[in-house]
Design an enzyme around this catalytic site. Sequence first.
Site, PDB file in Angstrom:
ATOM      1  NE  ARG A  36       1.155   1.605   2.542  1.00  0.00           N
ATOM      2  CZ  ARG A  36       1.979   2.176   3.141  1.00  0.00           C
ATOM      3  NH1 ARG A  36       3.393   1.580   3.144  1.00  0.00           N
ATOM      4  NH2 ARG A  36       1.695   2.809   4.195  1.00  0.00           N
ATOM      5  NE  ARG A  40       8.352   1.714  -0.377  1.00  0.00           N
ATOM      6  CZ  ARG A  40       8.208   2.372   1.058  1.00  0.00           C
ATOM      7  NH1 ARG A  40       9.445   3.112   1.478  1.00  0.00           N
ATOM      8  NH2 ARG A  40       7.419   1.739   1.892  1.00  0.00           N
ATOM      9  NE  ARG A  49       7.781   7.394  -3.676  1.00  0.00           N
ATOM     10  CZ  ARG A  49       7.993   8.546  -3.239  1.00  0.00           C
ATOM     11  NH1 ARG A  49       8.271   9.646  -4.158  1.00  0.00           N
ATOM     12  NH2 ARG A  49       8.229   8.818  -2.017  1.00  0.00           N
ATOM     13  CG  ASP A  86      -0.138   7.885   3.181  1.00  0.00           C
ATOM     14  OD1 ASP A  86       0.290   6.865   2.969  1.00  0.00           O
ATOM     15  OD2 ASP A  86      -0.451   8.429   4.182  1.00  0.00           O
ATOM     16  CE1 TYR A 162       2.244   8.083  11.074  1.00  0.00           C
ATOM     17  CE2 TYR A 162      -0.019   7.329  11.192  1.00  0.00           C
ATOM     18  CZ  TYR A 162       1.226   7.242  10.825  1.00  0.00           C
ATOM     19  OH  TYR A 162       1.952   5.719  10.525  1.00  0.00           O
TER      20      TYR A 162
END
Length: 358
Positions: A36, A40, A49, A86, A162
């Site tokens: 990562r 962010r 973003r 992702d 998921y």
Amino acid sequence: MEKTEVLLKNPVRHNRPLLDCLNGFAGDKIPFWFMRQAGRYLPEYRAIRQKEKNFIQLCLNPDLASEITLQPIRRFDMDGAILFSDILIVPHVLGQRVDFIESLGPRLEPIRSLQDLQRLNLDRLADGFNPIYQTVKQTCEGLANSKTMIGFCGGIWTVASYMIEGQSSKNYETIKRLCYLDSPFITALFTILIEASYHYLCGQIKAGCQVIQIFESWAGQMDDHNFKNYILKPTEILINRLKSSHPEIPIIWFPKNASESYLHSGLKLNIQAIGLDSTVNQATSRQLQKDYVVQGYLDPIYLLIDAKTIESATRRIIEPLRLDSKNNSRYIFNLGHGILPNSPVENVEFLVNLLKKL
Ligand code: CP3
């Protein structure tokens, strides 16, 4: 120049420290990248973003996604760039509805029966993944020759969890029930996921990825029997297929919270490196280093603290791993999981400068 037995058949030195380390060539510095590393905690990521609020659309926009992939490299000069995408792009492209909801995370329309599988369509893959391959191409054009381009996918079990649970799960009840009952639905879903992931990884390699990491983030959920059947076996099928078509590409497998289960499973995957999470025991990491390059495993929480604490924890992790028991360099520095969004950039910068000195 040292060679080790995790080697691929005829490794070539590329003068890319991360790739070379995976191929068994020693360098004078410890190669590093962070899971990562694009995201962010970086103001330049948050600015992009703002322009694209839909996370899936961001992943499918080659101009923005390649820019985001390169952002941390420009700032920190890591040895590896990981494709910005992702693990849930695979279910999205297969036709499952996937939404990323701010502050909640991913939400998927669950798939739980053979009938639900009709919503998935392998024919969409060729077109569906194209923007991601374009991102890889554009990123490679912007990368220096010394950098390694890392592609990835999620592990079959993790992505399936998921798809079945519909979100990040607390206890994996639905998928575990199906596995424990040996449901034919699980076999059918895994077959589709292996096929899709294989094509996805081949496409990434064709577009320029030089290393593949498989993120099995929820590997630490099963007893030995089910770990073997539902995590190791599908992984082995995917890896063996990839190795037969692309023997030259090193694979890093990240079985989060399950490196001990793996060590004791008696199975050996055809991988070059194992990604270690922050909970791994030092003896386990040394043991695994006999067979593989090891990668890891600073707890990302350290990056929320201060320079002194980061430095002592980093040195403590690196010291026993920087050389293996035969004095070979078989170590890549990374975190034990992804950088947290509230990590101060100056702490990341401090860690990077420390790693460059060590
Ligand atoms: O590492 C990188 O910089 C490359 C890009 C990358 C992302 N996700 C970007 C992302 C990679 C390799 C992943 C893998 C991923 N995605 C995993 C495996 C690794 C891990 O963290 O365990 C998993 C389980 C996912 C699924 C996922 N994606 C979740 C649960 C979430 C929401 C949680 C969160 O952090 O918000 C995401 C979203 C996501 N993936 C973001 C990023 C940068 C945050 C999106 C945003 O709001 O900007």
